[in-house]
Design a protein around this motif. Structure first.
Motif, short mmCIF file in Angstrom:
data_model
loop_
_atom_site.label_atom_id
_atom_site.label_comp_id
_atom_site.label_asym_id
_atom_site.label_seq_id
_atom_site.Cartn_x
_atom_site.Cartn_y
_atom_site.Cartn_z
N THR A 50 0.83 -1.21 0.00
CA THR A 50 0.00 0.00 0.00
C THR A 50 0.86 1.26 0.00
O THR A 50 0.56 2.24 -0.68
N LYS A 51 1.96 1.22 0.75
CA LYS A 51 2.88 2.37 0.77
C LYS A 51 3.51 2.58 -0.60
O LYS A 51 3.78 3.72 -1.00
N LEU A 52 3.76 1.48 -1.31
CA LEU A 52 4.30 1.61 -2.67
C LEU A 52 3.30 2.33 -3.58
O LEU A 52 3.68 3.20 -4.37
N ARG A 53 2.03 1.96 -3.45
CA ARG A 53 0.99 2.62 -4.26
C ARG A 53 0.91 4.11 -3.93
O ARG A 53 0.80 4.95 -4.82
N TRP A 54 0.98 4.43 -2.63
CA TRP A 54 0.96 5.83 -2.22
C TRP A 54 2.15 6.59 -2.82
O TRP A 54 2.00 7.69 -3.34
N MET A 55 3.33 5.96 -2.75
CA MET A 55 4.53 6.63 -3.26
C MET A 55 4.43 6.84 -4.78
O MET A 55 4.81 7.90 -5.29
N ALA A 56 3.90 5.84 -5.49
CA ALA A 56 3.76 5.97 -6.94
C ALA A 56 2.84 7.12 -7.31
O ALA A 56 3.07 7.83 -8.31
N ARG A 57 1.80 7.36 -6.49
CA ARG A 57 0.83 8.42 -6.77
C ARG A 57 1.29 9.79 -6.24
O ARG A 57 1.01 10.81 -6.86
N SER A 58 1.95 9.80 -5.08
CA SER A 58 2.26 11.07 -4.42
C SER A 58 3.70 11.52 -4.63
O SER A 58 3.99 12.71 -4.54
N GLU A 59 4.61 10.58 -4.85
CA GLU A 59 6.03 10.90 -5.04
C GLU A 59 6.56 10.13 -6.25
O GLU A 59 7.40 9.24 -6.12
N PRO A 60 6.04 10.42 -7.45
CA PRO A 60 6.41 9.61 -8.63
C PRO A 60 7.91 9.58 -8.93
O PRO A 60 8.43 8.56 -9.41
N GLU A 61 8.63 10.67 -8.60
CA GLU A 61 10.08 10.68 -8.85
C GLU A 61 10.77 9.66 -7.94
O GLU A 61 11.66 8.93 -8.38
N ASN A 62 10.37 9.63 -6.67
CA ASN A 62 10.95 8.64 -5.76
C ASN A 62 10.57 7.22 -6.17
O ASN A 62 11.39 6.30 -6.10
N ALA A 63 9.34 7.04 -6.60
CA ALA A 63 8.90 5.71 -7.04
C ALA A 63 9.74 5.25 -8.24
O ALA A 63 10.17 4.09 -8.29
N ALA A 64 10.00 6.16 -9.17
CA ALA A 64 10.77 5.80 -10.37
C ALA A 64 12.21 5.40 -10.02
O ALA A 64 12.80 4.54 -10.68
N ARG A 65 12.77 6.02 -8.96
CA ARG A 65 14.16 5.72 -8.56
C ARG A 65 14.27 4.45 -7.73
O ARG A 65 15.37 3.93 -7.53
N THR A 66 13.15 3.95 -7.22
CA THR A 66 13.19 2.79 -6.32
C THR A 66 13.52 1.52 -7.11
O THR A 66 12.80 1.14 -8.03
N ALA A 67 14.60 0.88 -6.70
CA ALA A 67 15.05 -0.33 -7.40
C ALA A 67 15.04 -1.57 -6.50
O ALA A 67 14.99 -2.70 -6.98
N VAL A 68 15.10 -1.35 -5.19
CA VAL A 68 15.17 -2.46 -4.23
C VAL A 68 14.23 -2.17 -3.08
O VAL A 68 14.13 -1.02 -2.62
#
Length: 484
Positions: free
Chosen positions: A134-152
């Motif tokens: 759920t936190k991943l979904r929130w990050m993808a919607r609210s912090e797309p730049e951070n979501a895009a950089r997340t690799a692990v």
């Protein structure tokens, strides 16, 4: 005689215990608060720099605490997501706890997969605000730049183990920690990478899930680090619970968990199907209202604390002169009544006394937890003993009523650092397996927790009558809402 250490990184502090490998006796211990972080620049209290965990770990281990230790186990707070970039650096602070920012994202994910039943079938639980998916979904919607950089993607205990080992290429976790993410299924023992992609928008590397007695690795100094696990699983392991045992935890909200040989798929979503730290399963049912119902009653009656409320309740009798409190003060999860309110029933002239309301509050709280126990029993989970945890477990009003209302022997363990002890026991297991002295299927047998043992005895029939009084009010007020 060997010695091992267990490290528990809780939300606010680090506790370390050093134990005798053979008996589990605690020989020495260390403690340190996490550094206080003042949120700035829009920071949130649930955002935590993981370096804070390392700083308090170092402080807790000071003064030669770990001298002579051969192996360390790590337990850490559940639901703490640490997103890393491709270089292994944190993309943003760790998101910890039941992050309310993610509530909309949870509903979003439930719809995206086709409903609660689809999630229960997929991973044994329905998305909630606290879970990593759920936190991943929130990050993808609210912090797309951070979501895009997340690799692990790592959990708190995964990250700490990885740091202790010097940040190796291999990253590991255990079944217990993985089972709380929302993208690993206890029933199959495998990840659902498609759910990570659904939530985050792209794939990410996930840690290797190793066995309960496996070692995550060895430090250059030769210190063995065990698999580690989540705080809940470590505490259960430290208590030494097994088949036939349930744990009822009395916090502001309540939880009931039990050891079971197989994963439970519950289409209603009332059961969260976790894995434990031994290779078994740990189905959990939660209630939103436990000690908060007692505190609310204490405020209403003008008594200063829970001890005074307990003393008042003991002046009443079982059944509180017909007064029944359905303690759904924050809505409820078990049964699933998120928008309801509490109910006080059975008001008569003779029952309108402070001691009867105090008694009804304790009985209502315990009956709500007995409902949660019945959810597990209804799915074939054996419950012979109930371990009662939390500060309220020491109250006479709880201890006098719980065995008869639960219909089982109640064990009240002496307060101790069970999560840290469980982590140390895991370290002893991994050490013994590496040395060829222990079987990977059987953990070391350590001395059990010092505890009070309370039996229902002759009060069982009275307790079951009180329970039936509660069930009747629940069914009249919310017909058909509870289907164990």
């Amino acid at each position: 005689m060997g010695i091992v250490a267990g490290l528990d990184s809780a939300p606010d502090f680090t506790r370390i215990v050093v134990c005798d490998t053979d008996t589990g006796a605690v020989l020495r211990q260390g403690y340190a608060q996490h550094p206080v972080q003042a949120p700035d620049g829009g920071g949130r209290p649930s955002d935590v720099d993981p370096q804070a965990w390392l700083l308090s770990l170092g402080e807790a281990a000071g003064g030669g605490l770990l001298e002579g230790v051969q192996a360390i186990g790590v337990s850490a707070q559940a639901n703490a997501l640490v997103p890393l970039d491709s270089q292994g650096n944190t993309v943003r602070p760790a998101m910890t706890g039941g992050d309310k920012r993610a509530q909309v994202a949870a509903a979003d994910l439930i719809d995206a997969l086709g409903g609660r039943e689809a999630w229960a079938q997929a991973v044994g639980c329905v998305p909630q605000a606290a879970q990593s998916v759920t936190k991943l979904r929130w990050m993808a919607r609210s912090e797309p730049e951070n979501a895009a950089r997340t690799a692990v993607l790592l959990q708190a205990h995964d990250w700490l183990v990885w740091q202790l080992l010097g940040r190796p290429v291999r990253r590991t976790t255990d079944r217990g920690g993985a089972s709380g993410t929302g993208y690993w299924a206890a029933s199959t023992g495998g990840y659902r990478a498609d759910l990570v992609e659904m939530a985050l928008g792209h794939q990410a590397m996930l840690p290797e899930v190793i066995g309960p007695a496996d070692a995550a690795g060895t430090t250059p100094e030769g210190l063995l680090i065990s698999a580690g696990t989540g705080e809940t699983m470590a505490a259960a392991f430290g208590l030494g619970i097994g088949l036939g045992d349930a744990v009822v935890s009395l916090g502001a909200s309540g939880s009931v968990m039990a050891v079971h040989p197989e994963a439970l798929v519950d289409q209603s979503g009332m059961i969260t199907s976790l894995a434990d730290a031994t290779g078994m399963h740990l189905p959990v049912v939660t209630t939103l209202n436990a000690v908060r119902a007692l505190r609310g009653t204490a405020e209403l009656l003008g008594v200063p604390d829970l001890e005074s409320l307990s003393d008042l309740a003991m002046k009443s009798t079982p059944g509180a002169h017909g007064l029944v409190l359905l303690p759904y003060l924050e809505g409820e999860r078990t049964p699933n009544l998120p928008h309801t309110a509490g109910t006080l029933a059975g008001l008569r002239r003779e029952s309108m006394k402070p001691e009867h309301l105090a008694r009804a509050a304790f009985e209502g709280m315990l009956c709500g937890l007995a409902d949660a126990l019945d959810v597990l029993r209804g799915r074939g989970v054996e419950v012979r003993r109930v371990f009662l945890l939390g500060q309220a477990a020491e109250l006479p009003a709880v201890q006098s009523a719980a065995p008869a209302l639960f219909g089982a022997q109640v064990i009240v363990p002496q307060p101790a650092d069970y999560a840290a002890i469980g982590a140390a026991r895991q370290a002893a297991w991994a050490l013994g397996v590496s040395q060829g002295t222990l079987d990977p299927r059987n953990p070391p047998v350590w001395q059990g927790a010092v505890a009070q043992v309370l039996d229902p005895g002759e009060d069982l029939a009275v307790g079951q009558a009180v329970r039936q009084q509660y069930v009747s009010v629940r069914e009249q007020t919310h017909p058909g809402a509870f289907r164990p």
